[in-house]
Scaffold this motif. Structure first.
Motif, PDB file in Angstrom:
ATOM      1  N   GLU A   1       0.835  -1.197   0.000  1.00  0.00           N
ATOM      2  CA  GLU A   1       0.000   0.000   0.000  1.00  0.00           C
ATOM      3  C   GLU A   1       0.874   1.254   0.000  1.00  0.00           C
ATOM      4  N   ALA A   2       1.909   1.226   0.833  1.00  0.00           N
ATOM      5  CA  ALA A   2       2.821   2.366   0.912  1.00  0.00           C
ATOM      6  C   ALA A   2       3.556   2.572  -0.412  1.00  0.00           C
ATOM      7  N   LEU A   3       3.996   1.493  -1.039  1.00  0.00           N
ATOM      8  CA  LEU A   3       4.731   1.602  -2.297  1.00  0.00           C
ATOM      9  C   LEU A   3       3.849   2.089  -3.442  1.00  0.00           C
ATOM     10  N   ILE A   4       2.601   1.669  -3.462  1.00  0.00           N
ATOM     11  CA  ILE A   4       1.675   2.075  -4.512  1.00  0.00           C
ATOM     12  C   ILE A   4       1.364   3.566  -4.421  1.00  0.00           C
ATOM     13  N   LEU A   5       1.309   4.101  -3.190  1.00  0.00           N
ATOM     14  CA  LEU A   5       0.790   5.444  -2.990  1.00  0.00           C
ATOM     15  C   LEU A   5       1.830   6.544  -2.791  1.00  0.00           C
ATOM     16  N   SER A   6       2.968   6.222  -2.209  1.00  0.00           N
ATOM     17  CA  SER A   6       3.776   7.300  -1.631  1.00  0.00           C
ATOM     18  C   SER A   6       4.910   7.824  -2.503  1.00  0.00           C
ATOM     19  N   ASP A   7       5.295   9.064  -2.206  1.00  0.00           N
ATOM     20  CA  ASP A   7       6.537   9.644  -2.712  1.00  0.00           C
ATOM     21  C   ASP A   7       7.693   9.289  -1.777  1.00  0.00           C
ATOM     22  N   ARG A   8       7.375   9.239  -0.475  1.00  0.00           N
ATOM     23  CA  ARG A   8       8.364   8.831   0.532  1.00  0.00           C
ATOM     24  C   ARG A   8       7.682   7.935   1.553  1.00  0.00           C
ATOM     25  N   ILE A   9       8.467   7.029   2.114  1.00  0.00           N
ATOM     26  CA  ILE A   9       7.981   6.135   3.153  1.00  0.00           C
ATOM     27  C   ILE A   9       8.862   6.318   4.381  1.00  0.00           C
ATOM     28  N   ALA A  10       8.243   6.699   5.501  1.00  0.00           N
ATOM     29  CA  ALA A  10       8.951   6.819   6.768  1.00  0.00           C
ATOM     30  C   ALA A  10       8.657   5.571   7.597  1.00  0.00           C
ATOM     31  N   VAL A  11       9.670   4.752   7.799  1.00  0.00           N
ATOM     32  CA  VAL A  11       9.519   3.510   8.551  1.00  0.00           C
ATOM     33  C   VAL A  11       9.766   3.790  10.028  1.00  0.00           C
ATOM     34  N   MET A  12       8.801   3.374  10.858  1.00  0.00           N
ATOM     35  CA  MET A  12       8.927   3.588  12.296  1.00  0.00           C
ATOM     36  C   MET A  12       9.485   2.352  12.986  1.00  0.00           C
ATOM     37  N   SER A  13      10.265   2.585  14.014  1.00  0.00           N
ATOM     38  CA  SER A  13      10.806   1.488  14.811  1.00  0.00           C
ATOM     39  C   SER A  13       9.741   0.979  15.768  1.00  0.00           C
ATOM     40  N   ALA A  14       9.966  -0.211  16.304  1.00  0.00           N
ATOM     41  CA  ALA A  14       9.026  -0.791  17.259  1.00  0.00           C
ATOM     42  C   ALA A  14       9.056   0.000  18.563  1.00  0.00           C
ATOM     43  N   GLY A  15       7.908   0.057  19.238  1.00  0.00           N
ATOM     44  CA  GLY A  15       7.836   0.705  20.532  1.00  0.00           C
ATOM     45  C   GLY A  15       8.204  -0.264  21.638  1.00  0.00           C
ATOM     46  N   PRO A  16       8.316   0.201  22.879  1.00  0.00           N
ATOM     47  CA  PRO A  16       8.164   1.606  23.279  1.00  0.00           C
ATOM     48  C   PRO A  16       9.345   2.461  22.798  1.00  0.00           C
ATOM     49  N   LYS A  17       9.198   3.768  22.991  1.00  0.00           N
ATOM     50  CA  LYS A  17      10.156   4.747  22.510  1.00  0.00           C
ATOM     51  C   LYS A  17      10.350   4.618  21.001  1.00  0.00           C
ATOM     52  N   ALA A  18       9.245   4.489  20.283  1.00  0.00           N
ATOM     53  CA  ALA A  18       9.301   4.367  18.828  1.00  0.00           C
ATOM     54  C   ALA A  18       9.744   5.678  18.203  1.00  0.00           C
ATOM     55  N   GLY A  19      10.382   5.566  17.052  1.00  0.00           N
ATOM     56  CA  GLY A  19      10.815   6.744  16.325  1.00  0.00           C
ATOM     57  C   GLY A  19      10.871   6.460  14.842  1.00  0.00           C
ATOM     58  N   ILE A  20      11.396   7.406  14.086  1.00  0.00           N
ATOM     59  CA  ILE A  20      11.573   7.221  12.654  1.00  0.00           C
ATOM     60  C   ILE A  20      12.905   6.508  12.445  1.00  0.00           C
ATOM     61  N   LYS A  21      12.826   5.268  11.963  1.00  0.00           N
ATOM     62  CA  LYS A  21      14.035   4.463  11.771  1.00  0.00           C
ATOM     63  C   LYS A  21      14.734   4.797  10.462  1.00  0.00           C
ATOM     64  N   SER A  22      13.959   4.918   9.388  1.00  0.00           N
ATOM     65  CA  SER A  22      14.534   5.174   8.072  1.00  0.00           C
ATOM     66  C   SER A  22      13.477   5.796   7.168  1.00  0.00           C
ATOM     67  N   VAL A  23      13.936   6.503   6.151  1.00  0.00           N
ATOM     68  CA  VAL A  23      13.039   7.141   5.183  1.00  0.00           C
ATOM     69  C   VAL A  23      13.477   6.737   3.776  1.00  0.00           C
ATOM     70  N   TYR A  24      12.515   6.253   2.985  1.00  0.00           N
ATOM     71  CA  TYR A  24      12.794   5.799   1.623  1.00  0.00           C
ATOM     72  C   TYR A  24      12.141   6.746   0.610  1.00  0.00           C
ATOM     73  N   ASP A  25      12.895   7.156  -0.398  1.00  0.00           N
ATOM     74  CA  ASP A  25      12.332   7.885  -1.530  1.00  0.00           C
ATOM     75  C   ASP A  25      11.789   6.874  -2.529  1.00  0.00           C
ATOM     76  N   VAL A  26      10.524   7.061  -2.932  1.00  0.00           N
ATOM     77  CA  VAL A  26       9.910   6.156  -3.905  1.00  0.00           C
ATOM     78  C   VAL A  26       9.782   6.929  -5.213  1.00  0.00           C
ATOM     79  N   THR A  27      10.708   6.707  -6.125  1.00  0.00           N
ATOM     80  CA  THR A  27      10.753   7.462  -7.378  1.00  0.00           C
ATOM     81  C   THR A  27      10.217   6.642  -8.552  1.00  0.00           C
TER      82      THR A  27
END
Length: 268
Positions: free
Chosen positions: A207-233
Motif C-alpha cells: 500500500e505504501a509503495l503504490i501510494l507514496s513519494d516517501r515512506i517513513a519507517v517507524m521502529s518498534a515501541g516503546p520509545k518508537a521513532g523514525i528508523k529510516s526514510v525511503y524515496d519512492v521514485t
C-alpha cells in the motif's frame, strides 16, 4: 502506460508539516520518542511500521487532537495547537459519515458549515462526486453503500473542504482485499489530480509503495521513532511486477522485519 518520473526538486524552505523532537509519554511509559520529520508541500508520505509503533499517535498529534509531551509540531512554520480547517482527516471507519444525510449532503456538510450558499455548494459537490466516481449515488445514504463507496464519500467530504493537508489513518484497513486494492488505485488517481499534501498511516508495505513519494519507517515501541526514510521514485501508476518495485519492497520488508522481531521480543 506509466507516467514519466519528473526530475527531483529541492524541498521548499518551509515544510507543510514539521515535527521536531516529538515525544509522547503516558506517565513513565514513553510511546514515541525524539521524532524528527518534515513533510513537503504536495507530497504523499506514508508512515509505515509494525502494529503499536505509534503511527496513529503521530497522526493524531499532526491533526491537533492531542499535544506532544515534548517537542514541536508546525504547519507552514506555525505551531499546531488544535484542529484546523486546513487539516483534513480521513479515519479508518466510515462511521464519521452522517447516515441520515444523502451522499451529496454529506459532501456538502463542510462547505455549508463554513457559510457557503446552496448555489455555490452545488458545483463543489458535483465536482467531488465526479472525483470519487459517485455521481450516480448522490441521492443514496451511507447505509445503502458498500464499504469502499462509503470510504470514497468520506474522502470526498474531506476534500470538499479544500484542506491544504490530508491526514489518513489506515482508511482502507477495514475493507476486504479486493476492495482495498481498488481503493488504493483510486486514491493514487485522485492524488495525481489534486496533489494535496497527504500523510497516510499504514502497516501494508505494498500500500505504501503504490501510494507514496516517501515512506517513513517507524521502529518498534516503546520509545518508537523514525528508523529510516525511503524515496519512492517509481513511475505512477506503480508496476508491482517491475524489478525496481520488487527490490524496494524486499529492502523495506527486511527493514520492518527487524522491528517486528523486536516488538515480539518485548511481549511477555
Amino acid at each position: 502506460m506509466a507516467e514519466t518520473v519528473p526530475p527531483p526538486i529541492s524541498p521548499p524552505a518551509i515544510a507543510a508539516l514539521s515535527l521536531r523532537g516529538v515525544r509522547v509519554a503516558f506517565g513513565e511509559f514513553v510511546a514515541v520518542d525524539d521524532v524528527d520529520l518534515e513533510i513537503h508541500p504536495h507530497e504523499f508520505l506514508c508512515l509505515l511500521g509494525p502494529s503499536g509503533c505509534g503511527k496513529s499517535t503521530l497522526l493524531a498529534l499532526m491533526a491537533g487532537f492531542a499535544a506532544p509531551s515534548a517537542g514541536t509540531i508546525e504547519m507552514g512554520g506555525e505551531p499546531i495547537t488544535g484542529p484546523r480547517p486546513e487539516l483534513g482527516v480521513v479515519f479508518q471507519s466510515s462511521d464519521a459519515l452522517f447516515d441520515w444525510l444523502t451522499v451529496a449532503d454529506n459532501i456538502a456538510f463542510g462547505p455549508r458549515m463554513r457559510g457557503m450558499s446552496k448555489v455555490d455548494r452545488a458545483p463543489v459537490v458535483a465536482e467531488h462526486l465526479r472525483l470519487v466516481g459517485l455521481s450516480g449515488a448522490a441521492d443514496k445514504r451511507p447505509p445503502q453503500l458498500s464499504g469502499g463507496m462509503r470510504q470514497r464519500v468520506q474522502i470526498a467530504r474531506v476534500l470538499a473542504n479544500s484542506p491544504d493537508i490530508v491526514l489518513m489513518d489506515e482508511p482502507f484497513g477495514a475493507l476486504d482485499a479486493q476492495t482495498r486494492t481498488v481503493m488504493q488505485r483510486e486514491l493514487d488517481r485522485i492524488w495525481r489530480e489534486r496533489k494535496n499534501t497527504v500523510v497516510f498511516v499504514t502497516h501494508d508495505i505494498d500500500e505504501a509503495l503504490i501510494l507514496s513519494d516517501r515512506i517513513a519507517v517507524m521502529s518498534a515501541g516503546p520509545k518508537a521513532g523514525i528508523k529510516s526514510v525511503y524515496d519512492v521514485t517509481l513511475p505512477r501508476p506503480r508496476d508491482e511486477d517491475s524489478s525496481s518495485y520488487v527490490d524496494l519492497r524486499h529492502q523495506i520488508r527486511e527493514d520492518i522485519a527487524v522491528e517486528v522481531e523486536k516488538s515480539l521480543g518485548e511481549q511477555p
